[in-house]
Motif scaffolding. Structure first.
Motif, PDB file in Angstrom:
ATOM      1  N   LYS A  14       0.816  -1.213   0.000  1.00  0.00           N
ATOM      2  CA  LYS A  14       0.000   0.000   0.000  1.00  0.00           C
ATOM      3  C   LYS A  14       0.848   1.261   0.000  1.00  0.00           C
ATOM      4  N   PHE A  15       2.169   1.125  -0.030  1.00  0.00           N
ATOM      5  CA  PHE A  15       3.028   2.295  -0.145  1.00  0.00           C
ATOM      6  C   PHE A  15       2.815   2.932  -1.515  1.00  0.00           C
ATOM      7  N   VAL A  16       3.000   4.237  -1.601  1.00  0.00           N
ATOM      8  CA  VAL A  16       2.669   4.986  -2.819  1.00  0.00           C
ATOM      9  C   VAL A  16       3.921   5.673  -3.366  1.00  0.00           C
ATOM     10  N   PRO A  17       4.420   5.268  -4.530  1.00  0.00           N
ATOM     11  CA  PRO A  17       5.567   5.945  -5.138  1.00  0.00           C
ATOM     12  C   PRO A  17       5.230   7.393  -5.497  1.00  0.00           C
ATOM     13  N   PRO A  18       6.234   8.270  -5.508  1.00  0.00           N
ATOM     14  CA  PRO A  18       5.975   9.686  -5.813  1.00  0.00           C
ATOM     15  C   PRO A  18       5.295   9.917  -7.153  1.00  0.00           C
ATOM     16  N   HIS A  19       5.676   9.142  -8.178  1.00  0.00           N
ATOM     17  CA  HIS A  19       5.073   9.392  -9.492  1.00  0.00           C
ATOM     18  C   HIS A  19       3.591   9.030  -9.496  1.00  0.00           C
ATOM     19  N   GLU A  20       3.188   8.022  -8.724  1.00  0.00           N
ATOM     20  CA  GLU A  20       1.771   7.676  -8.646  1.00  0.00           C
ATOM     21  C   GLU A  20       1.000   8.772  -7.913  1.00  0.00           C
ATOM     22  N   LEU A  21       1.581   9.273  -6.822  1.00  0.00           N
ATOM     23  CA  LEU A  21       0.922  10.335  -6.075  1.00  0.00           C
ATOM     24  C   LEU A  21       0.793  11.588  -6.928  1.00  0.00           C
ATOM     25  N   ARG A  22       1.832  11.896  -7.688  1.00  0.00           N
ATOM     26  CA  ARG A  22       1.784  13.054  -8.582  1.00  0.00           C
ATOM     27  C   ARG A  22       0.665  12.886  -9.614  1.00  0.00           C
ATOM     28  N   GLU A  23       0.544  11.686 -10.185  1.00  0.00           N
ATOM     29  CA  GLU A  23      -0.492  11.428 -11.182  1.00  0.00           C
ATOM     30  C   GLU A  23      -1.888  11.583 -10.581  1.00  0.00           C
ATOM     31  N   MET A  24      -2.061  11.077  -9.373  1.00  0.00           N
ATOM     32  CA  MET A  24      -3.368  11.191  -8.726  1.00  0.00           C
ATOM     33  C   MET A  24      -3.724  12.650  -8.456  1.00  0.00           C
TER      34      MET A  24
END
Length: 305
Positions: free
Chosen positions: A245-255
């Motif tokens: 469930k950890f979130v990479p920075p690029h995924e968080l940026r996309e969201m």
């Protein structure tokens, strides 16, 4: 233990994407990828908190059981104590950056309204209030809010701080808006990262700041945030974190981008769990990209006008 983590790592990792889609990532090269309809059902939480997509009773009760330890710097939340100063430093710096920019609403700290979503016992909420902002701390666990209010009473100067037993989704339903929206080490515990991010962005006023800190999905973060504190040192209860469930920075940026917020800065929070120290570091070192955000990181985004 390592084998179990590899099994999780090799499986698809999903987050709910825009328009009800679920975006799938795979470390096994499966790019057939596909998106499927998000059919996650809402989960109820303890107390009077209404049903919502991002909070489950399991996660809420996990932290409610140890709520009396929030202000113990050597207890299960010791690393949050360690990370608090650099996190607040980052938030203050990003607010000042936006103050210098054109068309910024963030003109005077004393006039700003901030919300700390998933405030726990109030570690960050109190620090934010001491910057001068009016701060609302919300948490889905009533036990956490009780502890936060009890600790607040020890400082009569914290009149600009209030706590509510609520969730981000409930604040959205109440049409609340804030200049600064903060959620620190929370997103890795929710059921739908995208829905949670969407709620955070909806709580921000146009031009407002959204700050999220969490953990990257890497071998380094597994070692630093799971293996050492939970299994080697025993300073954090086992099962607190699920690396899937950890979130990479690029995924968080996309969201954030999909929800209408533009990322303005990402920095690493380098935590040494053995020496119990934490420092802010740049995301990139020279030509080596993302080396500073291999484990914990903090990201700031600005809601589009």
């Amino acid at each position: 233990m390592y084998g179990r983590w590899l099994q999780k790592w090799g499986s698809r990792v999903c987050y709910s994407g825009p328009r009800g889609l679920r975006v799938r990532y795979s470390t096994q090269g499966d790019t057939n990828g596909q998106s499927v309809t998000n059919d996650q059902s809402s989960q109820s939480v303890t107390g009077s908190v209404a049903k919502c997509q991002s909070v489950t009773e399991t996660e809420v009760s996990k932290f409610a059981r140890i709520s009396d330890s929030w202000w113990d710097p050597r207890g299960p939340f010791k690393y949050l104590h360690t990370m608090n100063a650099p996190r607040i430093q980052f938030i203050r710096s990003r607010i000042l950056d936006l103050q210098r920019s054109h068309n910024s609403r963030l003109s005077d700290l004393n006039k700003l309204r901030a919300v700390d979503v998933g405030c726990g016992g109030g570690l960050a909420s109190e620090s934010l209030a001491r910057l001068g902002m009016h701060v609302v701390g919300v948490d889905a666990a009533e036990e956490n809010i009780s502890m936060a209010r009890e600790h607040q009473q020890r400082d009569p100067m914290l009149v600009n701080l209030e706590y509510r037993h609520a969730t981000a989704e409930q604040l959205v339903e109440q049409r609340e808006e804030f200049d600064v929206v903060v959620s620190l080490e929370v997103i890795e515990h929710v059921t739908s990262a995208f829905e949670f991010v969407r709620s955070l962005v909806r709580l921000a006023r146009p031009g407002g700041l959204v700050v999220v800190s969490t953990m990257n999905r890497t071998v380094v973060s597994w070692l630093v945030d799971v293996v050492v504190p939970e299994y080697v040192m025993g300073s954090v209860p086992r099962g607190t974190h699920d690396v899937a469930k950890f979130v990479p920075p690029h995924e968080l940026r996309e969201m954030l981008d999909a929800c209408g917020a533009e990322t303005v800065d990402v920095q690493g929070l380098v935590l040494d769990p053995i020496r119990n120290v934490c420092n802010l570091v740049p995301r990139d070192f020279g030509l080596v990209r993302n080396v500073g955000v291999q484990a914990n990181y903090i990201l700031a985004a600005r809601k589009k006008l």
